[in-house]
Design a protein around this motif. Structure first.
Motif, PDB file in Angstrom:
ATOM      1  N   LYS A   1       0.810  -1.224   0.000  1.00 14.54           N
ATOM      2  CA  LYS A   1       0.000   0.000   0.000  1.00 14.54           C
ATOM      3  C   LYS A   1       0.838   1.266   0.000  1.00 14.54           C
ATOM      4  CE  LYS A   1      -4.114  -1.952   2.208  1.00 14.54           C
ATOM      5  NZ  LYS A   1      -5.123  -1.777   3.291  1.00 14.54           N
ATOM      6  N   GLY A   2       2.159   1.136   0.105  1.00 15.14           N
ATOM      7  CA  GLY A   2       3.011   2.308   0.125  1.00 15.14           C
ATOM      8  C   GLY A   2       3.271   2.790   1.545  1.00 15.14           C
ATOM      9  N   TYR A   3       4.261   3.653   1.672  1.00 17.67           N
ATOM     10  CA  TYR A   3       4.694   4.144   2.981  1.00 17.67           C
ATOM     11  C   TYR A   3       3.578   4.902   3.711  1.00 17.67           C
ATOM     12  CZ  TYR A   3       7.421   7.053   6.250  1.00 17.67           C
ATOM     13  OH  TYR A   3       7.903   7.704   7.353  1.00 17.67           O
TER      14      TYR A   3
ATOM     15  N   GLY B   1       0.322   4.613   3.062  1.00 16.63           N
ATOM     16  CA  GLY B   1      -0.738   3.647   3.332  1.00 16.63           C
ATOM     17  C   GLY B   1      -0.439   2.797   4.547  1.00 16.63           C
ATOM     18  N   ASN B   2       0.828   2.468   4.728  1.00 20.82           N
ATOM     19  CA  ASN B   2       1.247   1.700   5.897  1.00 20.82           C
ATOM     20  C   ASN B   2       0.987   2.488   7.177  1.00 20.82           C
ATOM     21  OD1 ASN B   2       2.835   0.395   7.949  1.00 20.82           O
ATOM     22  ND2 ASN B   2       4.012  -0.611   6.346  1.00 20.82           N
ATOM     23  N   GLN B   3       1.362   3.765   7.173  1.00 24.37           N
ATOM     24  CA  GLN B   3       1.153   4.587   8.374  1.00 24.37           C
ATOM     25  C   GLN B   3      -0.328   4.727   8.713  1.00 24.37           C
ATOM     26  OE1 GLN B   3       3.552   8.150   9.296  1.00 24.37           O
ATOM     27  NE2 GLN B   3       4.558   7.785   7.323  1.00 24.37           N
ATOM     28  N   LYS B   4      -1.170   4.816   7.708  1.00 29.75           N
ATOM     29  CA  LYS B   4      -2.606   4.936   7.971  1.00 29.75           C
ATOM     30  C   LYS B   4      -3.103   3.733   8.773  1.00 29.75           C
ATOM     31  CE  LYS B   4      -3.333   7.588   3.731  1.00 29.75           C
ATOM     32  NZ  LYS B   4      -3.915   7.610   2.368  1.00 29.75           N
TER      33      LYS B   4
ATOM     34  N   TYR C   1      -5.739  12.203   8.112  1.00 28.18           N
ATOM     35  CA  TYR C   1      -4.618  11.556   7.429  1.00 28.18           C
ATOM     36  C   TYR C   1      -5.079  10.561   6.358  1.00 28.18           C
ATOM     37  CZ  TYR C   1      -5.369   7.944  11.081  1.00 28.18           C
ATOM     38  OH  TYR C   1      -5.901   7.006  11.931  1.00 28.18           O
ATOM     39  N   HIS C   2      -6.316  10.113   6.437  1.00 28.50           N
ATOM     40  CA  HIS C   2      -6.818   9.205   5.395  1.00 28.50           C
ATOM     41  C   HIS C   2      -6.957   9.894   4.041  1.00 28.50           C
ATOM     42  CE1 HIS C   2      -7.569   5.556   7.664  1.00 28.50           C
ATOM     43  NE2 HIS C   2      -8.032   6.299   8.656  1.00 28.50           N
ATOM     44  N   ASN C   3      -7.002  11.198   4.051  1.00 31.15           N
ATOM     45  CA  ASN C   3      -7.167  11.963   2.812  1.00 31.15           C
ATOM     46  C   ASN C   3      -5.830  12.302   2.155  1.00 31.15           C
ATOM     47  OD1 ASN C   3      -8.862  13.193   0.910  1.00 31.15           O
ATOM     48  ND2 ASN C   3      -8.705  15.187   1.880  1.00 31.15           N
ATOM     49  N   LEU C   4      -4.746  11.727   2.675  1.00 29.08           N
ATOM     50  CA  LEU C   4      -3.412  12.036   2.187  1.00 29.08           C
ATOM     51  C   LEU C   4      -2.880  10.934   1.272  1.00 29.08           C
ATOM     52  CD1 LEU C   4      -1.847  13.401   5.516  1.00 29.08           C
ATOM     53  CD2 LEU C   4      -3.206  14.609   3.787  1.00 29.08           C
ATOM     54  N   SER C   5      -1.735  11.191   0.666  1.00 26.07           N
ATOM     55  CA  SER C   5      -1.101  10.259  -0.260  1.00 26.07           C
ATOM     56  C   SER C   5      -0.724   8.958   0.436  1.00 26.07           C
ATOM     57  CB  SER C   5       0.157  10.909  -0.855  1.00 26.07           C
ATOM     58  OG  SER C   5       0.920   9.972  -1.587  1.00 26.07           O
ATOM     59  N   ASP C   6      -0.649   7.886  -0.334  1.00 23.65           N
ATOM     60  CA  ASP C   6      -0.139   6.617   0.173  1.00 23.65           C
ATOM     61  C   ASP C   6       1.368   6.498  -0.027  1.00 23.65           C
ATOM     62  OD1 ASP C   6      -2.585   5.669   1.060  1.00 23.65           O
ATOM     63  OD2 ASP C   6      -3.036   4.602  -0.791  1.00 23.65           O
ATOM     64  N   ASP C   7       1.972   7.488  -0.665  1.00 27.51           N
ATOM     65  CA  ASP C   7       3.397   7.447  -0.969  1.00 27.51           C
ATOM     66  C   ASP C   7       4.197   8.207   0.093  1.00 27.51           C
ATOM     67  OD1 ASP C   7       5.691   6.794  -2.336  1.00 27.51           O
ATOM     68  OD2 ASP C   7       5.036   7.615  -4.262  1.00 27.51           O
TER      69      ASP C   7
ATOM     70  N   GLN D   1       2.710  15.985   3.862  1.00 30.06           N
ATOM     71  CA  GLN D   1       1.319  16.433   3.859  1.00 30.06           C
ATOM     72  C   GLN D   1       0.758  16.455   5.276  1.00 30.06           C
ATOM     73  OE1 GLN D   1      -0.439  13.602   1.168  1.00 30.06           O
ATOM     74  NE2 GLN D   1      -0.138  14.912  -0.615  1.00 30.06           N
ATOM     75  N   MET D   2       1.141  15.478   6.075  1.00 28.37           N
ATOM     76  CA  MET D   2       0.627  15.418   7.435  1.00 28.37           C
ATOM     77  C   MET D   2       1.138  16.605   8.258  1.00 28.37           C
ATOM     78  SD  MET D   2       0.438  12.096   9.848  1.00 28.37           S
ATOM     79  CE  MET D   2      -0.618  12.057  11.307  1.00 28.37           C
TER      80      MET D   2
END
Length: 248
Positions: free
Chosen positions: A65-67, A69-72, A173-179, A185-186
């Motif tokens: 899921k990307g960096y 996506g992982n944090q989410k 944070y769910h509205n942010l990039s998965d990269d 952005q956060m």
């Protein structure tokens, strides 16, 4: 626990089998209530290593899921477990877990809602072997961001961060990039909503097993940082609107 605050450390992991043991062994488990590892579809035995170490909360993505996506997933699980303070630590042993206690203590005072472990304060980056081109890029991007975001941070690009529950509940944070630009952005959201950010000096280590993005992805990241900074300033001026700058 830090005082009466529940402290959870999250480990966003990808191919971290070679470094996970060193990282986990330095986590101060006497004050950390829970450790969460989210494996982003690793190609090595990260998950097996995590289980052998006795990490209780292990989540596995069935596809990468990307960096971001992982944090989410990390933050969702930490909030579900009732965290008051969440610290994101890379399991590649680039950052020392020994700073978990002071970072958590700063959040627990209520004076700051976010703490960044800066590689730039105290010259930790150069001494730790950060490539010169990355150091220069870090300084230039940080200078640009400080102007547009109205801050005086030493760097925006560390992967070692502490958050209060309030921040994670109210920043979308769910509205942010998965990269990789997710981190930037956060911080843009956090600054936009006037949360207070503290920094502490952090030594860092660059070695073969430590995770690092290549030049091409670094350029993509840098362009994303510039775009985020410009968007932040335009939204502050009321010249545009963006869903990223809406609270839950």
């Amino acid at each position: 626990m830090i005082g009466d605050k529940k402290l959870i450390v999250v480990l966003p992991s990808y191919n971290a089998a070679c470094t996970l043991n060193r990282t986990y062994s330095e986590i101060p488990l006497n004050i950390v209530d829970e450790v969460i590892l989210v494996d982003d579809h690793s190609l090595d035995n990260t998950v097996e290593m995590a289980r052998n170490l006795g990490i209780k909360h292990i989540l596995v993505h069935q596809k990468n899921k990307g960096y971001g996506g992982n944090q989410k997933t990390c933050y969702d699980k930490a909030l579900a477990l009732g965290a008051d303070i969440v610290i994101m630590l890379h399991p590649d042993y680039q950052y020392t877990p020994l700073l978990i206690a002071p970072m958590a203590s700063i959040i627990s005072t209520g004076l700051y809602q976010v703490v960044l472990a800066s590689r730039i304060l105290g010259n930790g980056a150069i001494q730790g072997g950060m490539p010169v081109y990355k150091y220069i890029a870090n300084r230039l991007l940080t200078f640009f961001e400080n102007i547009l975001l109205g801050q005086k941070l030493s760097e925006y690009h560390t992967g070692y961060r502490a958050f209060s529950r309030e921040v994670l509940e109210h920043v979308d944070y769910h509205n942010l990039s998965d990269d990789f630009v997710f981190d930037n952005q956060m911080l843009s959201q956090i600054i936009y909503f006037n949360y207070r950010i503290a920094e502490i000096s952090c030594p860092t280590k660059y070695f073969e097993e430590a995770s690092s993005i290549n030049l091409k992805r670094s350029i993509v990241y840098a362009l994303g940082v510039i775009k985020t900074s410009v968007k932040h300033r335009l939204c502050k001026w009321g010249m545009m609107t963006d869903g990223m700058y809406k609270m839950h």
